[in-house]
Design an enzyme around this catalytic site. Structure first.
Site, mmCIF file in Angstrom:
data_model
loop_
_atom_site.group_PDB
_atom_site.id
_atom_site.type_symbol
_atom_site.label_atom_id
_atom_site.label_comp_id
_atom_site.label_asym_id
_atom_site.label_seq_id
_atom_site.Cartn_x
_atom_site.Cartn_y
_atom_site.Cartn_z
ATOM 1 N N GLU A 1 0.820 -1.220 0.000
ATOM 2 C CA GLU A 1 0.000 0.000 0.000
ATOM 3 C C GLU A 1 0.849 1.263 0.000
ATOM 4 O O GLU A 1 0.552 2.231 -0.694
ATOM 5 C CB GLU A 1 -0.959 0.000 1.195
ATOM 6 N N TYR B 1 -7.503 5.524 4.426
ATOM 7 C CA TYR B 1 -7.482 4.556 3.332
ATOM 8 C C TYR B 1 -6.605 3.354 3.691
ATOM 9 O O TYR B 1 -7.016 2.196 3.544
ATOM 10 C CB TYR B 1 -6.993 5.198 2.014
ATOM 11 N N ASP C 1 -9.562 5.403 -2.072
ATOM 12 C CA ASP C 1 -8.339 6.048 -2.571
ATOM 13 C C ASP C 1 -8.699 6.831 -3.831
ATOM 14 O O ASP C 1 -9.886 6.987 -4.163
ATOM 15 C CB ASP C 1 -7.223 5.016 -2.818
ATOM 16 N N CYS D 1 -12.263 2.898 -15.570
ATOM 17 C CA CYS D 1 -12.710 4.269 -15.283
ATOM 18 C C CYS D 1 -11.484 5.111 -14.925
ATOM 19 O O CYS D 1 -11.361 5.619 -13.810
ATOM 20 C CB CYS D 1 -13.744 4.266 -14.159
#
Ligand code: SF4
Length: 237
Positions: free
Chosen positions: A58, A141, A159, A213
């Site tokens: 992450e 997050y 995020d 997207c």
């Protein structure tokens, strides 16, 4: 009177959009998980439930593309396979190992988290939200990602990619980054979560934002959400 009217207008403007009804939420989940089943990426941090490994992935993925993270993730875990190994490593060596990922505050934060985990939690990351958030360098997050991906808890994430997807599909117009909208999108992310398969659902949201997207030139022509997407509808108005 004019002041009262202005206040009323302001209050109306700040009212968050309504949450989508249950059938829309179900349809979104169904399309997203079906797409993920066919197109989801095969990534090494999806094959582990080690909280430290998830944390490393992450932090590395912040502002950095997946293809740049992949070799460094493997090298890093080869060199620092545990919180204890990272905590004990010399600072300059940790910074050098991070090269060339950039944003060099990240290895310092990672090592500070490891040192705190060793000092206070037996070298492990805790699983509860409040304790995770108490670490410097773990925000909402990252805490959600660790809880969802490592501890398989029913925890929402938001995020940049997820924010963009939820905003476009359900809101369509306005500023996705303003404070009230950000709060609304967190609520939306929580509301959309399925009862089971939260791991897959959250991974799917991230992949969908990274592959379909996307920020510039979203691939609406091959998007399974196209018929219900608010952004696409507004673009066609
Ligand atoms: Fe994104 Fe286009 Fe799909 Fe809407 S239709 S979710 S804007 S890719």
């Amino acid at each position: 009177m004019a002041e009262k009217a202005a206040r009323t207008t302001t209050t109306r403007a700040r009212k968050p959009p309504a949450l989508p009804p249950a059938p829309d939420r179900r349809r979104f989940r169904k399309h997203l998980l079906a797409w993920y089943g066919r197109h989801g990426r095969d990534l090494p941090w999806r094959k582990t439930s080690d909280p430290y490994h998830i944390l490393v992935s992450e932090i590395m993925l912040q502002q950095t593309q997946v293809d740049r993270v992949l070799p460094k993730y493997a090298e890093w875990l080869g060199k620092y396979p545990s919180m204890g190994a990272l905590a004990a490593a010399p600072d300059h060596e940790v910074t050098a190992t991070w090269y060339p990922l950039g944003y060099n505050v990240r290895p310092k934060r990672l090592q500070a988290i490891a040192r705190e985990a060793v000092a206070s939690y037996g070298g492990q990351l805790p699983s509860d939200e409040a304790t995770l958030l108490s670490f410097k360098g773990i925000g909402a997050y990252t805490a959600g990602a660790i809880r969802s991906f490592a501890f398989r808890q029913r925890a929402a994430i938001l995020d940049t990619n997820v924010r963009r997807v939820l905003f476009r599909v359900f809101i369509g117009k306005g500023d996705p980054k303003n404070h009230a909208m950000n709060r609304h999108l967190w609520t939306l992310s929580e509301t959309l979560m399925p009862r089971r398969d939260v791991f897959d659902f959250n991974q799917a949201l991230m992949d969908f934002g990274a592959l379909i997207c996307v920020a510039r030139k979203p691939k609406c022509l091959v998007c399974p959400m196209a018929r219900s997407c608010a952004y696409r509808k507004k673009a066609g108005d």
